[in-house]
Design a protein around this motif. Structure first.
Motif, PDB file in Angstrom:
ATOM      1  N   LEU A 140    -117.090  49.195  22.532  1.00 26.85           N
ATOM      2  CA  LEU A 140    -117.280  48.760  23.917  1.00 26.85           C
ATOM      3  C   LEU A 140    -116.641  47.407  24.203  1.00 26.85           C
ATOM      4  N   LEU A 141    -116.515  46.570  23.182  1.00 20.64           N
ATOM      5  CA  LEU A 141    -115.977  45.226  23.373  1.00 20.64           C
ATOM      6  C   LEU A 141    -114.456  45.268  23.431  1.00 20.64           C
ATOM      7  N   ASP A 142    -113.893  44.768  24.501  1.00 19.40           N
ATOM      8  CA  ASP A 142    -112.440  44.689  24.666  1.00 19.40           C
ATOM      9  C   ASP A 142    -111.866  43.685  23.664  1.00 19.40           C
ATOM     10  N   PRO A 143    -110.894  44.097  22.811  1.00 22.02           N
ATOM     11  CA  PRO A 143    -110.298  43.148  21.849  1.00 22.02           C
ATOM     12  C   PRO A 143    -109.712  41.907  22.518  1.00 22.02           C
ATOM     13  N   GLY A 144    -109.302  42.039  23.790  1.00 18.45           N
ATOM     14  CA  GLY A 144    -108.773  40.889  24.509  1.00 18.45           C
ATOM     15  C   GLY A 144    -109.787  39.775  24.675  1.00 18.45           C
ATOM     16  N   PHE A 145    -111.068  40.141  24.679  1.00 20.92           N
ATOM     17  CA  PHE A 145    -112.111  39.124  24.782  1.00 20.92           C
ATOM     18  C   PHE A 145    -112.093  38.221  23.553  1.00 20.92           C
ATOM     19  N   ILE A 146    -111.882  38.801  22.385  1.00 22.04           N
ATOM     20  CA  ILE A 146    -111.798  38.011  21.156  1.00 22.04           C
ATOM     21  C   ILE A 146    -110.542  37.155  21.169  1.00 22.04           C
ATOM     22  N   ASP A 147    -109.438  37.709  21.647  1.00 24.94           N
ATOM     23  CA  ASP A 147    -108.200  36.919  21.767  1.00 24.94           C
ATOM     24  C   ASP A 147    -108.441  35.696  22.644  1.00 24.94           C
ATOM     25  N   ASP A 148    -109.096  35.920  23.776  1.00 24.86           N
ATOM     26  CA  ASP A 148    -109.365  34.810  24.698  1.00 24.86           C
ATOM     27  C   ASP A 148    -110.280  33.766  24.065  1.00 24.86           C
ATOM     28  N   PHE A 149    -111.234  34.229  23.252  1.00 27.76           N
ATOM     29  CA  PHE A 149    -112.167  33.303  22.613  1.00 27.76           C
ATOM     30  C   PHE A 149    -111.418  32.264  21.789  1.00 27.76           C
ATOM     31  N   PHE A 150    -110.352  32.682  21.136  1.00 31.93           N
ATOM     32  CA  PHE A 150    -109.586  31.765  20.297  1.00 31.93           C
ATOM     33  C   PHE A 150    -108.433  31.104  21.046  1.00 31.93           C
ATOM     34  N   GLY A 151    -108.339  31.369  22.349  1.00 36.62           N
ATOM     35  CA  GLY A 151    -107.307  30.730  23.155  1.00 36.62           C
ATOM     36  C   GLY A 151    -107.586  29.251  23.368  1.00 36.62           C
ATOM     37  N   GLU A 152    -106.567  28.522  23.730  1.00 34.36           N
ATOM     38  CA  GLU A 152    -106.664  27.067  23.868  1.00 34.36           C
ATOM     39  C   GLU A 152    -107.701  26.660  24.908  1.00 34.36           C
ATOM     40  N   GLU A 153    -107.693  27.328  26.058  1.00 39.31           N
ATOM     41  CA  GLU A 153    -108.608  26.937  27.132  1.00 39.31           C
ATOM     42  C   GLU A 153    -110.065  27.078  26.687  1.00 39.31           C
ATOM     43  N   THR A 154    -110.414  28.256  26.157  1.00 41.91           N
ATOM     44  CA  THR A 154    -111.797  28.503  25.764  1.00 41.91           C
ATOM     45  C   THR A 154    -112.231  27.558  24.657  1.00 41.91           C
ATOM     46  N   GLN A 155    -111.384  27.357  23.669  1.00 42.58           N
ATOM     47  CA  GLN A 155    -111.729  26.465  22.565  1.00 42.58           C
ATOM     48  C   GLN A 155    -111.939  25.035  23.054  1.00 42.58           C
ATOM     49  N   THR A 156    -111.111  24.603  23.977  1.00 39.02           N
ATOM     50  CA  THR A 156    -111.234  23.239  24.508  1.00 39.02           C
ATOM     51  C   THR A 156    -112.547  23.061  25.265  1.00 39.02           C
ATOM     52  N   VAL A 157    -112.863  24.037  26.115  1.00 34.49           N
ATOM     53  CA  VAL A 157    -114.085  23.943  26.914  1.00 34.49           C
ATOM     54  C   VAL A 157    -115.320  23.992  26.011  1.00 34.49           C
ATOM     55  N   MET A 158    -115.316  24.878  25.035  1.00 36.96           N
ATOM     56  CA  MET A 158    -116.482  25.001  24.161  1.00 36.96           C
ATOM     57  C   MET A 158    -116.662  23.764  23.281  1.00 36.96           C
ATOM     58  N   LYS A 159    -115.577  23.196  22.798  1.00 39.27           N
ATOM     59  CA  LYS A 159    -115.691  21.981  21.988  1.00 39.27           C
ATOM     60  C   LYS A 159    -116.223  20.816  22.823  1.00 39.27           C
ATOM     61  N   ALA A 160    -115.814  20.756  24.094  1.00 38.74           N
ATOM     62  CA  ALA A 160    -116.346  19.724  24.984  1.00 38.74           C
ATOM     63  C   ALA A 160    -117.836  19.933  25.217  1.00 38.74           C
ATOM     64  N   LEU A 161    -118.259  21.192  25.337  1.00 39.25           N
ATOM     65  CA  LEU A 161    -119.680  21.507  25.506  1.00 39.25           C
ATOM     66  C   LEU A 161    -120.468  21.054  24.288  1.00 39.25           C
ATOM     67  N   ILE A 162    -119.947  21.339  23.101  1.00 40.62           N
ATOM     68  CA  ILE A 162    -120.640  20.948  21.867  1.00 40.62           C
ATOM     69  C   ILE A 162    -120.747  19.424  21.802  1.00 40.62           C
ATOM     70  N   ALA A 163    -119.707  18.723  22.196  1.00 42.85           N
ATOM     71  CA  ALA A 163    -119.737  17.259  22.183  1.00 42.85           C
ATOM     72  C   ALA A 163    -120.826  16.729  23.111  1.00 42.85           C
ATOM     73  N   ARG A 164    -120.973  17.373  24.284  1.00 46.44           N
ATOM     74  CA  ARG A 164    -122.016  16.944  25.227  1.00 46.44           C
ATOM     75  C   ARG A 164    -123.397  17.211  24.649  1.00 46.44           C
ATOM     76  N   LEU A 165    -123.563  18.345  23.980  1.00 40.96           N
ATOM     77  CA  LEU A 165    -124.857  18.660  23.384  1.00 40.96           C
ATOM     78  C   LEU A 165    -125.212  17.665  22.289  1.00 40.96           C
ATOM     79  N   LYS A 166    -124.240  17.251  21.498  1.00 41.79           N
ATOM     80  CA  LYS A 166    -124.493  16.309  20.425  1.00 41.79           C
ATOM     81  C   LYS A 166    -124.847  14.922  20.942  1.00 41.79           C
ATOM     82  N   SER A 167    -124.333  14.601  22.125  1.00 43.80           N
ATOM     83  CA  SER A 167    -124.571  13.265  22.668  1.00 43.80           C
ATOM     84  C   SER A 167    -125.946  13.131  23.306  1.00 43.80           C
ATOM     85  N   LYS A 168    -126.627  14.268  23.512  1.00 44.31           N
ATOM     86  CA  LYS A 168    -127.946  14.227  24.168  1.00 44.31           C
ATOM     87  C   LYS A 168    -129.029  13.844  23.156  1.00 44.31           C
TER      88      LYS A 168
END
Length: 251
Positions: free
Chosen positions: A223-251
């Motif tokens: 059921l899971l589109d392989p493109g979703f996994i490709d996007d997960f490792f894309g630059e945009e998604t990785q950048t946004v998620m790493k920024a989210l993790i940084a915000r969580l660590k700062s709290k």
């Protein structure tokens, strides 16, 4: 990670208990799916899925997920889809006792339950995946459209919107509201009333009503589109998620 609490009438409450915010890592997802699948054979006539007061589930454990390689990320999402499929195809009715905030994965899981009771007040719910750099796969969009309608789902999903409990109730994303300390009680009461109906007639009618959901989610193997996994490792998604993790660590 889970507490299984019996209630009268064969109702089993499956309470998520992964501190501090019931974030979905692979272990919680697996344990929850197994508990839902096993519940009927353990005597459950109905299931209430709950969390901690103030927090149903914060969604996917992004810090844990981002550490996985491609195979590990696919393994997680396949398991998460299998969890949603288990709820969608459960042979017994399920109620989401949304005991507090429910962003992203927490909201997704609730879509597959028969009924949703949410704590009113300051709590919010929504599929805010876009805000954290993730697209929303079609099978999940289908489940959302089924509840709130096509156009409303589009607006909420594309914006990654979080709405408060009162708005969620007004648009039908949740079925009713209760005080935070009464969400589980009200969920059990609703389920108990349902289970007092003639069993065969109720379950057969339920199966017909949910046939569209089970047609999509009955087999989640591919059921899971392989493109979703490709996007997960894309630059945009990785950048946004790493920024989210940084915000969580700062709290």
């Amino acid at each position: 990670m889970l507490d299984i609490l019996p209630h009268d009438g064969g109702i089993h409450e499956i309470r998520m208990a992964r501190a501090p915010v019931n974030a979905f890592d692979f272990g919680l997802v697996q344990a929850l799916r197994e508990a839902i699948v096993d519940a009927p054979s353990n005597g459950a006539r109905g299931i209430v899925l709950s969390g901690a007061q103030g927090m149903f589930s914060a969604g996917v454990d992004v810090p844990a997920l981002i550490q996985r390689d491609r195979a590990g990320v696919k393994e997680f999402w396949d398991a998460f889809f299998a969890l949603c499929g288990a709820i969608a195809t459960s042979s017994v009715p399920t109620v989401a006792a949304i005991t507090g905030h429910s962003p992203a994965g927490g909201a997704v899981v609730s879509l597959f339950c028969d009924y949703r009771v949410m704590a009113h007040g300051v709590y919010k719910i929504g599929l805010n995946e876009v805000q954290v750099g993730l697209s929303v796969p079609e099978p999940i969009q289908f489940a959302m459209r089924r509840i709130v309608g096509a156009y409303r789902a589009e607006r909420l999903l594309v914006a990654g919107a979080m709405v408060d409990a009162e708005q969620a109730h007004a648009i039908g994303l949740v079925d009713e509201l209760a005080a935070v300390e009464q969400v589980v009680t009200r969920s059990v009461q609703w389920l108990d009333d349902l289970l007092k109906l003639p069993t065969k007639a109720m379950l057969r009618t339920r199966a017909i009503a949910r046939a569209d959901l089970t047609a999509v989610w009955g087999d989640t193997t591919h059921l899971l589109d392989p493109g979703f996994i490709d996007d997960f490792f894309g630059e945009e998604t990785q950048t946004v998620m790493k920024a989210l993790i940084a915000r969580l660590k700062s709290k």
